[in-house]
Design a protein around this motif. Sequence first.
Motif, PDB file in Angstrom:
ATOM      1  N   TRP A  49     -28.821 -26.035  14.111  1.00 61.44           N
ATOM      2  CA  TRP A  49     -29.007 -26.103  15.566  1.00 61.44           C
ATOM      3  C   TRP A  49     -27.744 -25.663  16.290  1.00 61.44           C
ATOM      4  CZ3 TRP A  49     -29.512 -30.630  12.561  1.00 61.44           C
ATOM      5  CH2 TRP A  49     -28.513 -31.597  12.690  1.00 61.44           C
ATOM      6  N   ALA A  84     -27.616 -32.014  18.592  1.00 61.51           N
ATOM      7  CA  ALA A  84     -27.918 -33.024  17.576  1.00 61.51           C
ATOM      8  C   ALA A  84     -29.250 -32.770  16.861  1.00 61.51           C
ATOM      9  CB  ALA A  84     -27.892 -34.432  18.178  1.00 61.51           C
ATOM     10  N   HIS A 108     -27.472 -33.869   8.127  1.00 61.36           N
ATOM     11  CA  HIS A 108     -26.373 -34.842   8.077  1.00 61.36           C
ATOM     12  C   HIS A 108     -26.372 -35.574   6.750  1.00 61.36           C
ATOM     13  CE1 HIS A 108     -26.777 -34.781  12.652  1.00 61.36           C
ATOM     14  NE2 HIS A 108     -25.574 -34.318  12.392  1.00 61.36           N
ATOM     15  N   HIS A 161     -17.071 -34.542  11.496  1.00 62.55           N
ATOM     16  CA  HIS A 161     -16.872 -34.788  12.928  1.00 62.55           C
ATOM     17  C   HIS A 161     -16.630 -36.272  13.154  1.00 62.55           C
ATOM     18  CE1 HIS A 161     -17.632 -31.040  14.998  1.00 62.55           C
ATOM     19  NE2 HIS A 161     -18.739 -30.814  14.338  1.00 62.55           N
ATOM     20  N   TRP A 267     -24.924 -31.922  26.714  1.00 62.26           N
ATOM     21  CA  TRP A 267     -23.556 -32.364  26.416  1.00 62.26           C
ATOM     22  C   TRP A 267     -22.516 -31.373  26.910  1.00 62.26           C
ATOM     23  CZ3 TRP A 267     -19.922 -29.854  23.519  1.00 62.26           C
ATOM     24  CH2 TRP A 267     -20.342 -28.924  22.571  1.00 62.26           C
ATOM     25  N   TRP A 287     -17.119 -31.984  18.439  1.00 68.32           N
ATOM     26  CA  TRP A 287     -17.570 -30.619  18.730  1.00 68.32           C
ATOM     27  C   TRP A 287     -17.185 -30.303  20.174  1.00 68.32           C
ATOM     28  CZ3 TRP A 287     -20.700 -34.418  16.647  1.00 68.32           C
ATOM     29  CH2 TRP A 287     -21.493 -35.150  17.514  1.00 68.32           C
ATOM     30  N   ILE A 319     -19.643 -38.146  11.146  1.00 70.22           N
ATOM     31  CA  ILE A 319     -20.821 -37.274  11.281  1.00 70.22           C
ATOM     32  C   ILE A 319     -20.508 -36.051  10.430  1.00 70.22           C
ATOM     33  CG2 ILE A 319     -22.173 -35.861  12.904  1.00 70.22           C
ATOM     34  CD1 ILE A 319     -20.829 -37.940  15.067  1.00 70.22           C
TER      35      ILE A 319
END
Length: 430
Positions: A49, A84, A108, A161, A267, A287, A319
């Motif tokens: 993504w 996400a 993830h 992350h 975001w 990020w 993450i």
Amino acid sequence: MKKMYGVILLLVLAMVVAACSSSDDDGKSADAGSKKGDGGKNQVEIFSWWTGAGEEDGLLALIDKFQEENPDLKVKNAAVAGGAGTNAKAVLATRMQGNDPPSTFQVHGGEELNKSWVAADKMEPLDDLYKENDWMDKFPKDLIDLVSNDGKIYSVPVDIHRGNVIFYNKKVFEENGIDVPKTFDEFVTAADKLKKAGVTPLAMGDKESWTATMIFENVLLAELGPDDYIKLFKGDIAFDDKRVVESAKKFGKLLDYINDDHASRNWQDSAQLVANGDAAMLNMGDWAKGYFVNDLKLKTNKDFGYFAFPGTEGNFSIITDTFGLPKGIDNPDEVKKFLTFLGSTEAQDIFNPLKGSIPARVDADESKYDEYGKDTMADFKEASLVPSLAHGSAASEGFLTKANQAVNIFVTQKDVDTLIQSLKNAAPEM
Ligand code: BGC
């Protein structure tokens, strides 16, 4: 790392079951059984993504380098927009369900990998790849554990992350005489001062509700501490525990300080508020640091600073983006070439400085990272690691979907009892 979590929760393949239409991201019909790994022998289809500002720079640089080193292979970038994995996860579920897996896909480490795709027997183990590449001591053991199930390894982590960070506009802090808040009360004092001065204290963009869930999970981490935070998502602490109720109240208080147009921002849009000084702080995975530095051209520790979410210093909400090998694809050897590349220091040191993350490998070249990267690498070694709920590591997708919905409702209604009750109702899905 002092500790590591081993959050083992029940499999809920809600998205797999729910998303059973038959078109892929290109709108093509997914012909069950005939098309595997998309593109046959010479094509590697990379599903993620990572699109748009702050997300795709690292991916495109990776693809360029891989293409340069493998001119005989064709790479198809099959990224689906939405932070996400908001949309990508559903598209992926549809494709996996339709026996039309991409060659490799972003997933993830933790529950999202293990309790969804591995438990559904959709992934090939990669132990041989780790051995061939001599990787067993090149990734932190805790990270390997996170991408392992029943003693087998199922994916290659490309990044780490951090989720419990607040980024802040340095000039706004200076102009308003704000010190970095370490506790919730200090945060509230600073936020009140900023509000009085006409600055939005906390930027939020919950057009996709996971951004609000991140704030809530960090309040939970601060209230419960790392051990009990982990227990909460294991089901060993109830959602009506008084510290969870207190977290909901504090989360509600933080929402008094956000921008009015939060529901229409994603975001990146919320990060822009901090970049241009309309808001002072942003709680976001790092990020956002990649976005600030590489897209908005801000300078680390000059234009923006960073600190651990109040009350969570010494903890690291992890993450990790990883890629694996789906079962039944036509070109496993070509895909393994890509995975081998992804796990190399070369690839990790191309990707992570652009992405804002730190490398998953322990032997990457620190000099390629800015001060934020270096600080985060040092913190990672010392901190208590906890899995992020909002990013699929702490609990099943079924629980996460319901938690996101409950948080989304809470953001407008601020009703603590309803939030707690919704989380309690969703708990069996963990
Ligand atoms: C991913 C990151 C990504 C972020 C925003 C997270 O779930 O792990 O790689 O940048 O979502 O889309």
